[in-house]
Design a protein around this motif. Sequence first.
Motif, PDB file in Angstrom:
ATOM      1  N   ALA A 115      34.809  46.163  33.349  1.00  0.00           N
ATOM      2  CA  ALA A 115      36.092  46.514  33.956  1.00  0.00           C
ATOM      3  C   ALA A 115      35.926  47.783  34.784  1.00  0.00           C
ATOM      4  O   ALA A 115      35.180  48.691  34.411  1.00  0.00           O
ATOM      5  CB  ALA A 115      37.151  46.712  32.873  1.00  0.00           C
ATOM      6  N   PRO A 129      36.738  40.076  40.612  1.00  0.00           N
ATOM      7  CA  PRO A 129      36.929  39.704  39.200  1.00  0.00           C
ATOM      8  C   PRO A 129      36.881  38.197  39.019  1.00  0.00           C
ATOM      9  O   PRO A 129      37.333  37.438  39.881  1.00  0.00           O
ATOM     10  CB  PRO A 129      38.313  40.257  38.863  1.00  0.00           C
ATOM     11  CG  PRO A 129      38.600  41.271  39.928  1.00  0.00           C
ATOM     12  CD  PRO A 129      37.896  40.805  41.166  1.00  0.00           C
ATOM     13  N   GLN A 132      40.592  37.474  33.965  1.00  0.00           N
ATOM     14  CA  GLN A 132      41.771  38.363  33.918  1.00  0.00           C
ATOM     15  C   GLN A 132      42.394  38.268  32.526  1.00  0.00           C
ATOM     16  O   GLN A 132      42.737  37.160  32.082  1.00  0.00           O
ATOM     17  CB  GLN A 132      42.810  37.943  34.965  1.00  0.00           C
ATOM     18  CG  GLN A 132      42.304  37.981  36.398  1.00  0.00           C
ATOM     19  CD  GLN A 132      42.646  39.284  37.101  1.00  0.00           C
ATOM     20  OE1 GLN A 132      43.249  40.158  36.511  1.00  0.00           O
ATOM     21  NE2 GLN A 132      42.246  39.399  38.360  1.00  0.00           N
ATOM     22  N   PRO A 229      40.882  43.305  34.569  1.00  0.00           N
ATOM     23  CA  PRO A 229      40.080  42.232  35.182  1.00  0.00           C
ATOM     24  C   PRO A 229      38.591  42.532  35.015  1.00  0.00           C
ATOM     25  O   PRO A 229      38.157  43.667  35.186  1.00  0.00           O
ATOM     26  CB  PRO A 229      40.502  42.273  36.665  1.00  0.00           C
ATOM     27  CG  PRO A 229      41.042  43.653  36.871  1.00  0.00           C
ATOM     28  CD  PRO A 229      41.645  44.069  35.566  1.00  0.00           C
ATOM     29  N   LEU A 230      37.841  41.514  34.668  1.00  0.00           N
ATOM     30  CA  LEU A 230      36.401  41.683  34.426  1.00  0.00           C
ATOM     31  C   LEU A 230      35.603  41.116  35.583  1.00  0.00           C
ATOM     32  O   LEU A 230      35.904  40.032  36.102  1.00  0.00           O
ATOM     33  CB  LEU A 230      35.999  40.979  33.118  1.00  0.00           C
ATOM     34  CG  LEU A 230      36.682  41.512  31.855  1.00  0.00           C
ATOM     35  CD1 LEU A 230      36.280  40.679  30.643  1.00  0.00           C
ATOM     36  CD2 LEU A 230      36.326  42.972  31.633  1.00  0.00           C
ATOM     37  N   ALA A 231      34.557  41.853  35.974  1.00  0.00           N
ATOM     38  CA  ALA A 231      33.706  41.457  37.097  1.00  0.00           C
ATOM     39  C   ALA A 231      32.256  41.754  36.732  1.00  0.00           C
ATOM     40  O   ALA A 231      31.956  42.336  35.692  1.00  0.00           O
ATOM     41  CB  ALA A 231      34.110  42.233  38.355  1.00  0.00           C
TER      42      ALA A 231
END
Length: 849
Positions: A115, A129, A132, A229-231
């Motif tokens: 994140a 991302p 979510q 949100p993760l990326a």
Amino acid sequence: MHHKNPWGIQLLFLVIIITQLSISESFGREINLNLTEEEILWIEEHPVVRLGPDPYFPPIESFDEYGSYIGMAADYIEVIENIIPIQFEIVKLPNWEKVLEQFRSRKIDMLGAAAENDSRSEYMLFTQPFIQYQTVIVVKKGDTNKLTLDDLEGKKVGVASGYITHDYLKLHYPGYDLYPVDSIQKGIELVSFGEVDVFVGFITTIIYAIEEGGYSNLSLAGKTDLNSPLAFGVRRDWPELQSILNKALAVITDEQKKSIHDNWVHIESERLISNRKFQIYALFIITGIVLVISFILIWNQSLKKKVLMKTSELQNELKQREAAEKSLKISENKYRSLVDNFPGIVYRSQLDKEMTLIYISNYIFNISGLTPSDFIERNIDVFKSIIHPDDRISVEETIDNSLFLKEPFEIIYRINHSDGSIRWVQERGQPIYSNTGELVFIDGFILDITDLRSVEEQLIQTQKMETVGTLAGGIAHDFNNILGGITSTVSLMEYTIEKKQTIEPEKLQEYIAILKQSGIRATGVVKNLLYLSRKHEMSLSTVNLNNVIKDVIKVCQYSFDKSIRLEPHYTAAPANVFADSLQLEQVILNLCVNAEHAMTIMKKDQQKWGGTLSIEIEFIENIQDFVLNIPDDQHMQFWCIKVKDEGIGISPDEKNEIFNPFYTTKEHGFGVGLGLSMSYNIIKSLKGYIELKSTPWEGTVFSVFLPFKDESKKREIQSDHSILRKGIGRVLIVEDERILGIAAEEMLQTCGYEVTLVINGIEALEYLKNHAEETDLVFLDMLMPEMSGKEIMMILKETYPDLKVLLTSGYRQDSRVLEVIDLGVKEFLQKPYTLKSLSEAVDRVINQA
């Protein structure tokens, strides 16, 4: 500038086209990544990317029981590997904090799910991302209040260490009582057991952890405004990889994303369907059979009782666990108190590559002036730096020999205290093995024997002076003979001159030869007298017994009665032992003096003086054949020195007292009884033995046994523990001592480094103006003319802050050295250093994060 290979780029471009055609076919549509020439070139130069997942972040990412990378992020990576020709090398690390640490030091290149926040953006680039999720607050059931982040003041708040939630709460709620844990699973467990009040984390991972752990006493107390949100996280110096991953993510369809999501986050439609069937079936049964309702009510009541019983069991288990932890803490405090009050150092060293000290007690401050924190979790070289330079090799050899033979060790050596004083210490240690026989630790203790050593040295000096007094008559007699030769020759020359007679050249040459020879003999007598009386600090090293016997014989020749025949017998090969040569000579001389007295002054008036005193060296294969009361496991080989005389002998009653302090059978004025006592203690400290055999009026044999020093085994041990650490890089040596500089240059070249040698700070700074970027390490001497190490270090810190520096000097505790270390020196290397210690230090510093 990158060297471009046009054929390689074309080949890679062809691979990408074929890959895209293959992917297009599998996707059922045309795929075009539109990679730029720079991105294609980047892929050619970086075919493998090291990816570090969070090991405890299911269902986003984790590792299964076989060590395989699994989770939603892992599925995305698998899809991307089929889109772009990059191989992702999965690096498994123990926890998320370690993952971030390795990422910051660029030992891994990419994160699987991260994140974004301001602090991470300083060293990380983020892709678009692909996951979510909401952040929520979990509490124990029974707490019905709806909570927000503003309501958590005064509560013990659990968070996953290093996660975005942890960073956010530290920044925006600095007064909160945060309790960081290694994983979300651990945080959920702590809430369930009441050890924290709430836990803040991602809803998906929290639900997953609750289901996996079977926790039935938890509930969601509220959502937060912190959306996460993760990326993919990418090294900041690799924007090309960020762009390539974004292009790959863009071609993944919504159907594929839904499939990945549904594979890990179950809506549990089957359970809902099952529940509907049950409801219909239950309604049907209820309308037909009332008894079933009663049965269900009874079953519910029974289930409730079971739940209460299980809850009670869990509460009892929790109480037992708390009691056990309390008992363990009391026990730990008790033993820690015992260790801290022990009048010496207690330590444990881990047998890893660095021989890291994992525990050392507070008494280290009394002996060295340094605190345990200066040593714990540090390389063993830090402790070696406080050992007296003359003793370091013997300490290393003793410990290496112990590890090789798998037996305990004991050694006496000196430590340099930070106040400049020297402390004598006695160390005893033992290798510790695991159940599988693997060597894992060295445990030991170190005692301060400085005061005891001072008393022993005074006694030894007293006994030396006693020996000088005992030999004084013989020395005076021999000196008078020498003076007689000088005075008689001079008187003859004076008489000839007074008579005005001519001295023939041959006669003059003869007179000069007599005077010269007498002077040489007088010098030898004085030299031996000074040798006997001087003070000496003990230093253990490899000693050849043949040389010891030769030095003792020289003293005896000048001082013993002429009726004594000296017969030394030497070995053809070196007879090596580990000892202090001067102390050993003192022991043998004591035995020889006693033998001479037994053949002269201790004889009765009517008995003739004189006899043979023989000294011989013999190799002993089995000590148990010669010495009584030897342990059964004592199988070491020994050298034996036999001192044999033809004197009056020793009676059986005297044998039992002979080694006691101040016991003597000589008349007053010929000794106070310290010689044999001190000799016994010296040999005992060297792990040796003294035995005697004697027949009254026939003679005595004293046998001194000392452990055999196996040089071949030493070499074998050294070859096992002295592997050079080779490397690559450029090292700048700044050393004003030319010999030391050249030696260091050759050592580092042997290890594979490119080396530049300069002799002062001015030359060093001039060199760095043009070569700083290609220089990996500066090996800096402390004390130099024109510009000191401190002045150079201050300039380096300001001008080249990222340049690594290894400092060297003859004494670490010098206040000037400590000041330079505080300026940011990566490591300190004590002089004198060996090829092994230099290679290890340079390798550690260059490869530091």
